[in-house]
Design a protein around this motif. Structure first.
Motif, PDB file in Angstrom:
ATOM      1  N   ILE A  18       5.341  -2.034  -4.731  1.00 13.43           N
ATOM      2  CA  ILE A  18       5.547  -2.530  -6.089  1.00 13.43           C
ATOM      3  C   ILE A  18       4.325  -2.238  -6.953  1.00 13.43           C
ATOM      4  O   ILE A  18       4.428  -1.962  -8.148  1.00 13.43           O
ATOM      5  N   PHE A  19       3.138  -2.268  -6.313  1.00 13.35           N
ATOM      6  CA  PHE A  19       1.889  -2.106  -7.047  1.00 13.35           C
ATOM      7  C   PHE A  19       1.351  -0.676  -7.004  1.00 13.35           C
ATOM      8  O   PHE A  19       0.297  -0.398  -7.571  1.00 13.35           O
ATOM      9  N   LYS A  21       1.742   3.544  -7.576  1.00 18.57           N
ATOM     10  CA  LYS A  21       2.447   4.569  -8.336  1.00 18.57           C
ATOM     11  C   LYS A  21       3.224   5.488  -7.403  1.00 18.57           C
ATOM     12  O   LYS A  21       4.387   5.804  -7.647  1.00 18.57           O
ATOM     13  N   ASP A  22       2.559   5.935  -6.329  1.00 21.73           N
ATOM     14  CA  ASP A  22       3.203   6.786  -5.331  1.00 21.73           C
ATOM     15  C   ASP A  22       3.600   5.934  -4.130  1.00 21.73           C
ATOM     16  O   ASP A  22       2.762   5.258  -3.538  1.00 21.73           O
ATOM     17  N   GLN A  23       4.857   5.975  -3.764  1.00 26.76           N
ATOM     18  CA  GLN A  23       5.371   5.146  -2.684  1.00 26.76           C
ATOM     19  C   GLN A  23       4.815   5.589  -1.326  1.00 26.76           C
ATOM     20  O   GLN A  23       4.719   6.782  -1.038  1.00 26.76           O
ATOM     21  N   LYS A  24       4.426   4.611  -0.498  1.00 25.29           N
ATOM     22  CA  LYS A  24       3.860   4.884   0.819  1.00 25.29           C
ATOM     23  C   LYS A  24       4.813   4.411   1.912  1.00 25.29           C
ATOM     24  O   LYS A  24       5.616   3.506   1.711  1.00 25.29           O
ATOM     25  N   ASP A  25       4.682   5.038   3.065  1.00 24.61           N
ATOM     26  CA  ASP A  25       5.560   4.750   4.199  1.00 24.61           C
ATOM     27  C   ASP A  25       5.013   3.566   5.004  1.00 24.61           C
ATOM     28  O   ASP A  25       4.473   3.726   6.093  1.00 24.61           O
ATOM     29  N   PHE A  26       5.156   2.360   4.432  1.00 26.86           N
ATOM     30  CA  PHE A  26       4.714   1.152   5.116  1.00 26.86           C
ATOM     31  C   PHE A  26       5.810   0.635   6.048  1.00 26.86           C
ATOM     32  O   PHE A  26       6.997   0.728   5.750  1.00 26.86           O
TER      33      PHE A  26
END
Length: 201
Positions: A18-19, A21-26
């Protein structure tokens, strides 16, 4: 009013996107236990992780302490320690920052190879730390929150890093940053496209 304890066990780690800019694979979850006192406007939180990963690298939150309004000071006190990919050396964030925009902060981030590798995981398109030894890697921010002073020190040896698709190997460096001044005590590397690089001063 009064006080109490609040526990939340299953917060998806991917909610951090949510925080970002580029989505990470968490993957995995985090939980928290919050002790609060409404009369004193105080709380103390303990964070923990379970089966946490980013891009298949393990994340283990060894310490996750956050305190607000400790001793009546309107600030957040942090004591966080993260183990990355089951390494022995942790990445540590400690210090405090104020609630008031006119307050003073004092934060310190410490790590070695693990911190460089974590930066690599987040910004891997531009930086790829392949191998090497990091003797010192710390960053400090202190002073008024509106105009903090940034200090940093980096010591690496026999390392190899890809930066913006340029490969640098046999890197040996000692760099210090104090405010707006950068001191390169030592920097040497070999690049495939640019040959040998030596900087002092």
């Amino acid at each position: 009013k009064g006080g109490g304890i609040l526990k939340i066990n299953q917060i998806p780690l991917k909610s951090l996107n949510i925080f970002l800019k580029d989505q990470k694979d968490f993957k995995g979850v985090v939980g928290l236990e919050l002790n609060y006192n409404l009369d004193k406007k105080y709380f103390k939180t303990k964070l923990y992780s379970k089966n946490a990963e980013i891009k298949n690298y393990e994340l283990s939150l060894e310490k996750g302490n956050i305190e607000f309004n400790k001793k009546g000071k309107e600030r957040f006190d942090l004591d966080l320690s993260l183990l990355f990919n089951d390494q022995k050396e942790s990445i540590d964030l400690s210090g405090y920052f104020p609630l008031n925009k006119k307050g003073v902060l004092n934060l310190k981030l410490e790590g070695k190879s693990e911190l460089l590798k974590l930066i690599d995981v987040f910004y891997g398109e531009n930086i790829n730390f392949k191998k090497g030894n990091v003797d010192v890697f710390d960053m400090k921010m202190s002073g008024p929150i509106s105009l903090p002073i940034f200090n940093s020190e980096l010591k690496i040896r026999d390392s190899e890093i890809d930066i913006l698709k340029n490969n640098l190997e046999k890197i040996n460096s000692h760099i210090k940053i104090k405010g707006d001044q950068v001191q390169i005590k030592r920097f040497s590397a070999f690049g495939e496209k640019m040959g040998g690089i030596i900087i002092r001063g």
